[in-house]
Design an enzyme around this catalytic site. Sequence first.
Site, mmCIF file in Angstrom:
data_model
loop_
_atom_site.group_PDB
_atom_site.id
_atom_site.type_symbol
_atom_site.label_atom_id
_atom_site.label_comp_id
_atom_site.label_asym_id
_atom_site.label_seq_id
_atom_site.Cartn_x
_atom_site.Cartn_y
_atom_site.Cartn_z
ATOM 1 N N GLU A 278 0.859 -1.184 0.000
ATOM 2 C CA GLU A 278 0.000 0.000 0.000
ATOM 3 C C GLU A 278 0.893 1.232 0.000
ATOM 4 O O GLU A 278 1.690 1.437 0.903
ATOM 5 C CB GLU A 278 -0.920 -0.007 1.238
ATOM 6 C CG GLU A 278 -1.937 1.121 1.269
ATOM 7 C CD GLU A 278 -3.012 1.028 0.183
ATOM 8 O OE1 GLU A 278 -3.250 -0.074 -0.343
ATOM 9 O OE2 GLU A 278 -3.602 2.069 -0.153
ATOM 10 N N GLU A 308 -0.717 9.449 -5.417
ATOM 11 C CA GLU A 308 0.377 8.489 -5.307
ATOM 12 C C GLU A 308 0.629 7.807 -6.656
ATOM 13 O O GLU A 308 1.756 7.503 -7.011
ATOM 14 C CB GLU A 308 0.035 7.461 -4.215
ATOM 15 C CG GLU A 308 -0.030 8.097 -2.831
ATOM 16 C CD GLU A 308 -0.970 7.425 -1.848
ATOM 17 O OE1 GLU A 308 -1.283 8.062 -0.826
ATOM 18 O OE2 GLU A 308 -1.421 6.283 -2.087
ATOM 19 N N ASP A 473 -6.728 3.558 3.601
ATOM 20 C CA ASP A 473 -6.391 2.259 4.189
ATOM 21 C C ASP A 473 -7.628 1.375 4.307
ATOM 22 O O ASP A 473 -7.593 0.184 4.016
ATOM 23 C CB ASP A 473 -5.774 2.459 5.574
ATOM 24 C CG ASP A 473 -4.439 3.194 5.497
ATOM 25 O OD1 ASP A 473 -3.704 2.955 4.537
ATOM 26 O OD2 ASP A 473 -4.161 3.998 6.385
#
Length: 484
Positions: A278, A308, A473
């Site tokens: 992750e 990201e 998350d």
Amino acid sequence: MTSNTVKAGTFISILFLVIALFYRQQVDDVLKDRLNSILEGLVKVEKQCSVGVKPKVAVGYGACNDLFIDGKELLKYDEVAKKPEHFDDISSAEELLKTYAYFFRHGAAAERYISNDTLFDTIVDIASRIEGSHFSLGGNAPVMAKRFALEGCEVLLAAKMTPKLQESLPEGVTVAGGDIRKDDIHLILEYKANEEWGIYKSPRANRFIVHNDDNNPLVSSLEEFNKLLKKFNPNLLVVSGLQMMDNYPYPKGVREQRLLKIRDQMVAQAPNTRVHFEMASFVEAELLYQLTQFIIPYADSLGMNEQELANLYNIMLYGNISFVSDSNPRVATVLDQMREIFHLVSRSSLNKEKSHQLTRLHVHTLAYQAILTVKNSPWKNSKAAAAKASLTANRHVCGSKEVDIEKAKLIMDDSFSTSIAAGSRRVPLDVDQPVSCWDEELNAEPGSWFAVEICIAPVLVCTEAYQTAGGGDNISSAGLYLQI
Ligand SMILES: *[C@@H]1O[C@H](CO)[C@@H](O)[C@H](O)[C@H]1NC(C)=O
Ligand SMILES: *[C@@H]1O[C@H](CO)[C@@H](O)[C@H](O)[C@H]1NC(C)=O
Ligand SMILES: *[C@@H]1O[C@H](CO)[C@@H](O)[C@H](O)[C@H]1NC(C)=O
């Protein structure tokens, strides 16, 4: 004007108002119907699959005790802040004020290490006494571990935590990492948009984080975790929390050593254990580059948000990162970047040990979820995973298990292109079957192809945010849970 014409005029205005309201009501109803259809469609797909046996998930690395506080309550403005400056690690109160000013005036998020223990302990002590400040379990790994446990998985979490902090974990999570006397505190100074602090005004709401944590940057739970990992024999190993390695004053070569140890742990997993990495918002280009060398080529699956994704794409393609990227990119742009990353990662792992090979990519954006999986790989239920990830985004931010369409809106367009290349296929958003999936062939290594499935699910964006931290998350874990 006679009173009759006045009356008629009034009557006509009222009539128009009534008609306008009537139409507005109708438009609202149509919008609500659409949102309702999408919600029903997502829930139906989410429920289509069930996970049989209790999956086992190992989650690395780290944990901390987050202390939230209103920035202006803790840091009183002082003349020294007139000269903003940024320090990579902070050793005095003066440097703290200057660094806070530096990021506050841009409303930019930042995380800094305080190397002066006395200073850090003093400010934590002051902060914890200020009314309104509060502690909560933090770190990416614990959030993901909690999500997996709540879904019904058996979880092994790599972290050093005091028994007291461990109490805040749900049943089903075992902590591996060795004892610790004091939890690592991360002090989170929050500020709102347009807040004034001395001569400055913040352009947007954000947070400035300081810590004095030597456990998380050194991934100190790794070895203890490794001892239990083999026996635990998980279905999935999650590697997360590595942004704690950003901007930490390591002795030369130490960060590489630790990353190589993580790589060894990934490579050592049996073929029936899939490995997910992750991403997080890495600031240092050097660290991101190291990840593309030591971590990313050894993962079966990658999870990240749009920012990201853009950073990873840029570092892999051009060797640089940009800090400003589109916060609501088109589906076509994101899909093209995903294809390119898939291609580059497959190539970069060409001559490496092949126990693990990238077969899954999940990108979570505010507006939609995109999941790419290699066909005939062990990942299953892509469509349901995209739906679940999308629903989790709303549930998490709104803080409620039930999605309320009164507090939701759709940002994704009515249709999207599958690529920015001219002549690409357009896919309309079908409100009755909101998750679109299709097959493609992707160029991987020179001369070889992968058949992949791509799924896109729209997000019913929560309009009344209850919490935003930890969203990515939760979303990533929710999607993974249905695919292992
Ligand atoms: C560390 O912080 C303490 C308390 O603010 C201060 O008295 C001391 O001078 C600082 N040490 C250094 C090396 O700056
Ligand atoms: C990164 O490098 C590419 C190619 O050299 C260039 O086009 C791009 O502007 C650079 N981006 C940043 C943020 O420096
Ligand atoms: C996401 O995780 C956090 C921390 O584990 C939890 O408090 C929150 O309720 C979760 N969100 C959802 C939608 O489950």
